[in-house]
Scaffold this active site. Structure first.
Site, PDB file in Angstrom:
ATOM      1  N   TYR A 143       0.825  -1.211   0.000  1.00  0.00           N
ATOM      2  CA  TYR A 143       0.000   0.000   0.000  1.00  0.00           C
ATOM      3  C   TYR A 143       0.863   1.267   0.000  1.00  0.00           C
ATOM      4  CZ  TYR A 143      -3.941  -3.079   1.135  1.00  0.00           C
ATOM      5  OH  TYR A 143      -4.890  -4.066   1.116  1.00  0.00           O
ATOM      6  N   LYS A 194       3.638 -15.309   1.685  1.00  0.00           N
ATOM      7  CA  LYS A 194       3.592 -16.178   0.508  1.00  0.00           C
ATOM      8  C   LYS A 194       5.036 -16.452   0.082  1.00  0.00           C
ATOM      9  CE  LYS A 194       0.509 -16.965  -2.189  1.00  0.00           C
ATOM     10  NZ  LYS A 194      -0.160 -18.260  -2.486  1.00  0.00           N
ATOM     11  N   ASP A 227      -2.734 -17.986   1.666  1.00  0.00           N
ATOM     12  CA  ASP A 227      -3.938 -18.622   1.114  1.00  0.00           C
ATOM     13  C   ASP A 227      -4.393 -19.762   2.013  1.00  0.00           C
ATOM     14  OD1 ASP A 227      -1.522 -19.770   0.349  1.00  0.00           O
ATOM     15  OD2 ASP A 227      -2.304 -20.614  -1.511  1.00  0.00           O
ATOM     16  N   ASP A 251      -4.955  -7.067   5.921  1.00  0.00           N
ATOM     17  CA  ASP A 251      -6.202  -6.375   5.575  1.00  0.00           C
ATOM     18  C   ASP A 251      -7.287  -7.416   5.293  1.00  0.00           C
ATOM     19  OD1 ASP A 251      -8.020  -4.507   4.778  1.00  0.00           O
ATOM     20  OD2 ASP A 251      -6.920  -3.797   3.025  1.00  0.00           O
ATOM     21  N   ASP A 255     -10.380  -9.043   8.124  1.00  0.00           N
ATOM     22  CA  ASP A 255     -11.811  -8.925   7.834  1.00  0.00           C
ATOM     23  C   ASP A 255     -12.474 -10.296   7.834  1.00  0.00           C
ATOM     24  OD1 ASP A 255     -11.756  -6.217   7.650  1.00  0.00           O
ATOM     25  OD2 ASP A 255     -12.674  -6.104   5.659  1.00  0.00           O
TER      26      ASP A 255
END
Ligand code: NAD
Length: 370
Positions: A143, A194, A227, A251, A255
């Site tokens: 970001y 990852k 994942d 992020d 959630d």
């Protein structure tokens, strides 16, 4: 008696001010009844500051936030600001505050209250007793990485670029917070990236492993691909205690974990900065939900996410675990006795107002602290 703590309250917009009224009552209760006392400052932020001062964050509010022992924020935003210039929009105030305070560690607990198990979309046996903490790196990663933008290629077509970048220090400081938090919980950390496909993932894993070996060997550490973590969060969420991860994965995963608990009106959060030489960290506490313009001003909003954010402040900024427990226990008991705002009301139950929920939590605090 210990010196008072300076607490900056930023009610913000929409339901922010009305839920904050209830939190103020709880802060006053602590002032009267417990060993901790507060000096309270209050400033507008977001749309409220834009309306009053033409900017979503005044220099005065920022300076008070930098000096305060902790900041408690309601929520910012509303449709009336949709056409404001980008740097004047309510979120710009919040982003500047996080950046200037260098709040790099975002704590998002996912806690399932017994009384609200049925609000989760997952089966009771999967989420019962769930208590996990997602720790998201908040000030670096994709970001913020450079270069970023859209460019036109030689053949006239365009491409967009974002850059995922992490320095060793950025990974170390957030991972250290993760290990420290785990020590006060169930002593387990999952570090999530990852590493199978990303250079930053390999590096993240390496840095976390080295830090673990050098300083946190007593904490159980496991590495997991992001994942797989998403899958495990809905398959068997109780296997986790603390999950530490980067800005992007955090992020998404936070959630996902939040929704295991069923309701936006129940979710607190904390964002912590670096420790200074005296051991003090800048910190901001806020509910996960937004300003909910659809119900603002109607005394319908659930104040519990903000009340639980105040409990996090007691625990993480002031080391007052017993006082934090008291607030959480009061909330738990109110829910168990059927106290519900409209967002969490079940069939055959009657919803209470925002004020009614504040009354119920205060009455319960009086009862259990008697
Ligand atoms: P929202 O969280 O404000 O609302 C989503 C839905 O959940 C709405 O139906 C709302 O009524 C309900 N809800 C949220 N909090 C509740 C509570 N405490 N009690 C009962 N119901 C609650 O998200 P949104 O509608 O996408 O955004 C509204 C505004 O809030 C936008 O301007 C957005 O930019 C802003 N926002 C701010 C923050 C923040 O300040 N940190 C976070 C998210 C969104």
């Amino acid at each position: 008696m210990a010196a008072n703590k300076t607490l900056l309250i930023l009610p913000g917009d929409g339901i922010g001010p009305e839920v904050m009224v209830q939190v103020r009552r709880i802060v006053d209760w602590f002032d009267r009844r417990r060993a901790v006392g507060f000096d309270i400052l209050e400033q507008p932020v977001g749309g409220a500051a834009y309306d009053a001062h033409g900017t979503p964050l005044t220099d005065e509010a920022l300076s008070e936030a930098m000096d305060a022992d902790a900041v408690l924020l309601g929520a910012v935003g509303g449709p009336q600001y949709d056409n404001a210039p980008r740097d004047k929009r309510p979120e710009a105030g919040l982003l500047r505050l996080r950046k200037e305070m260098d709040l790099f560690a975002n704590l998002r607990p996912a806690l399932v209250f017994d009384a609200l198990i049925d609000a989760s979309t997952l089966k009771r046996e999967v989420v019962e007793g769930l208590d996990i903490l997602i720790l998201r790196e908040l000030t670096a990663g994709v970001y913020f990485g450079e270069p970023r933008g859209v460019e036109t290629l030689a053949d006239g077509t365009r491409r967009a670029i974002d850059t995922q970048s992490y320095t060793e220090a950025e990974i170390q400081r957030v991972a250290a917070v993760g290990f420290e938090l785990a020590r006060k919980r169930s002593n387990r950390v999952h570090s999530v990236e990852k590493a199978n496909v990303m250079e930053t993932g390999v590096f993240w894993r390496e840095v976390v492993t080295d830090l673990h070996e050098s300083r946190f060997g007593d904490v159980e550490l496991q590495h997991m691909y992001a994942d797989n973590c998403a899958m495990q969060l809905v398959r068997q969420p109780r296997q986790f205690d603390v999950i530490v991860t980067d800005n992007l994965f955090g992020d998404i995963l936070s959630d996902c974990a939040a929704m295991l608990t069923g309701s936006l009106g129940m979710l607190p959060s904390a964002s912590l900065g670096a420790e200074d030489e005296t051991g003090r960290r800048r910190a901001m506490y806020e509910p996960v939900h937004g300003s909910a313009p659809d119900i603002a001003g109607k005394d319908m909003a659930n104040p519990l996410a903000t009340i639980l954010s105040f409990a996090m402040m007691l625990r993480y900024s002031f080391g007052l675990g017993d006082d934090a427990d008291l607030v959480e226990r009061a909330v738990q008991n109110v829910l168990a006795a059927g106290g519900r705002t409209q967002d969490i009301v079940g069939p055959g139950m009657e919803a209470v107002s925002t004020t009614g929920m504040g009354d119920a939590v205060l009455a319960e605090l009086d009862r259990i602290a008697a």
